[in-house]
Design an enzyme around this catalytic site. Structure first.
Site, short mmCIF file in Angstrom:
data_model
loop_
_atom_site.label_atom_id
_atom_site.label_comp_id
_atom_site.label_asym_id
_atom_site.label_seq_id
_atom_site.Cartn_x
_atom_site.Cartn_y
_atom_site.Cartn_z
CE LYS A 55 39.79 41.45 39.33
NZ LYS A 55 39.83 42.23 38.54
CE LYS B 225 45.87 39.06 34.65
NZ LYS B 225 46.08 38.97 33.04
CE LYS C 200 40.78 32.42 37.72
NZ LYS C 200 39.96 34.26 36.78
#
Ligand code: TYM
Length: 337
Positions: free
Chosen positions: A119, A204, A201
């Site tokens: 992140k 979204k 992975k």
């Protein structure tokens, strides 16, 4: 002598962030298992809006997405009378316990979290303390309800491991106060991969063609599966290391149809990737179309959804307060009159 005492059900806790369109990764890795477990456990399923604000959100959109995720829980088959479905920010105990647990978590442990590092790379302009502290809030979510089992996808394994360490550390100082939770991972599909880059992975936050959203229209679903990356050897075989694209489609079919991977492979024996993609499209549509219809029906009745969230937040709050009072006493906070 036989007794008729009913067996006490164990507790499940899990959560999903309302921070974007939920994908079939969320469905297969988490939601589907939530519905399969609901009869055998006391289940608490949270919409984790406090986690979502660790990256910037548009307030109106976040508010709408909280309702959307709650509606998705119910549309996927979770009974809101049997399960506690609520928003994290409606139960202040999450934040209160997170503070206490912060004091039992080391900076070094948090700096090792791979999701934090990812992140930071993606949101370099907003590396805030909440992003760093995110796993402690997640530990508080779980420990607040003394959860025994946590159904999650593989990407949350490291956070659950940290939760267990924090619980064990706390217990070693104050006695057995926290239940040390176990993870629950489905037999297949605990890591659904991107349709365009099947070694990563499905997420979204990636470009639209990489994922199938639970609420994607039928034509988008058909198009995305048709364009999914496979390989050039033409053989349908489950081999995630050497054939990640094909193996991902096989996992999606197996998880959504409830069939074993071997039997999916043998059904498709001798056929090409066109047949594999057709089967995948069929299974995904069979699963998602009824969910979408129910979701639309629920979203048209926001009053009902709101009443479910309000009622369930009260039930959650009652349970949360029980743990919180016990923990506050253990650490020595002043007694209440
Ligand atoms: P979140 O919102 O990113 O994802 C929700 C759930 O979906 C799973 N998942 C996947 N499973 C398989 N394949 C994928 N491609 C995939 N993508 C997502 C996630 O593993 C997760 O189970 N930190 C959590 C939310 C959370 C939580 C909790 C979970 C907050 N507090 C307490 C459990 C218990 C998260 O960001 O999940």
């Amino acid at each position: 002598m036989e007794t008729n005492t009913p067996e006490v059900k164990k507790t499940i806790f899990s959560g999903i962030q309302p921070s974007g369109s939920l994908t079939i990764g969320n469905y297969i890795g988490a939601l589907r298992n939530f519905t399969l477990l609901q009869d055998d456990y006391n289940c608490i399923y949270c919409v984790v809006d406090m986690h979502a604000i660790t990256v910037r959100q548009d307030p109106a959109q976040l508010r709408r997405r909280c309702l959307e995720v709650a509606a998705t829980y119910i549309a996927c088959g979770l009974d809101p009378k049997k399960n506690i479905i609520y928003c994290q920010s409606h139960v202040s105990g999450h934040a209160e316990l997170a503070w206490i647990l912060n004091c039992f978590t080391y900076m070094g442990e948090l700096s090792r979290m791979t999701q934090y590092k990812d992140k930071c790379a993606r949101h370099a302009d907003n590396i805030n303390a909440g992003l760093f502290d995110y796993p402690v809030l997640m530990a508080a979510d779980i420990l607040l309800y003394q959860a025994d089992l946590v159904p999650i996808g593989a990407d949350q394994k490291q956070h659950l491991e940290l939760t267990r360490n924090i619980a064990q550390r706390f217990n070693s100082i104050y006695g057995d106060v926290f239940t040390v939770p176990e993870g629950y991972f489905g037999k297949v599909g605990s890591r659904i991969m991107s349709l365009q880059e099947p070694t990563r992975k499905m997420s979204k936050s990636d470009p639209d063609e990489c994922y199938i959203a639970i609420l994607d229209p039928e034509d988008a679903i058909r198009r995305k599966i048709k364009r999914a990356v496979t390989d050039s050897d033409g053989e349908i075989r489950y081999d995630p290391e050497n054939k990640p694209g094909v193996s991902n489609l096989l996992s999606i079919i197996a998880a959504m149809s409830g069939q074993e991977i071997d039997s999916v492979v043998s059904d498709l024996q001798g056929q090409g990737y066109g047949a594999l993609k057709n089967r995948c499209t069929e299974v995904v549509l069979d699963t998602l179309l009824p969910i979408q219809a129910e979701h639309a029906r629920l979203m048209a009745d926001k009053g009902y959804l709101q009443s479910i969230l309000d009622e369930n937040a009260q039930r959650a709050n009652h349970l949360a307060q029980k743990t919180l009072r016990k923990i506050q006493k253990k650490v020595g906070f002043a007694a209440r009159g």
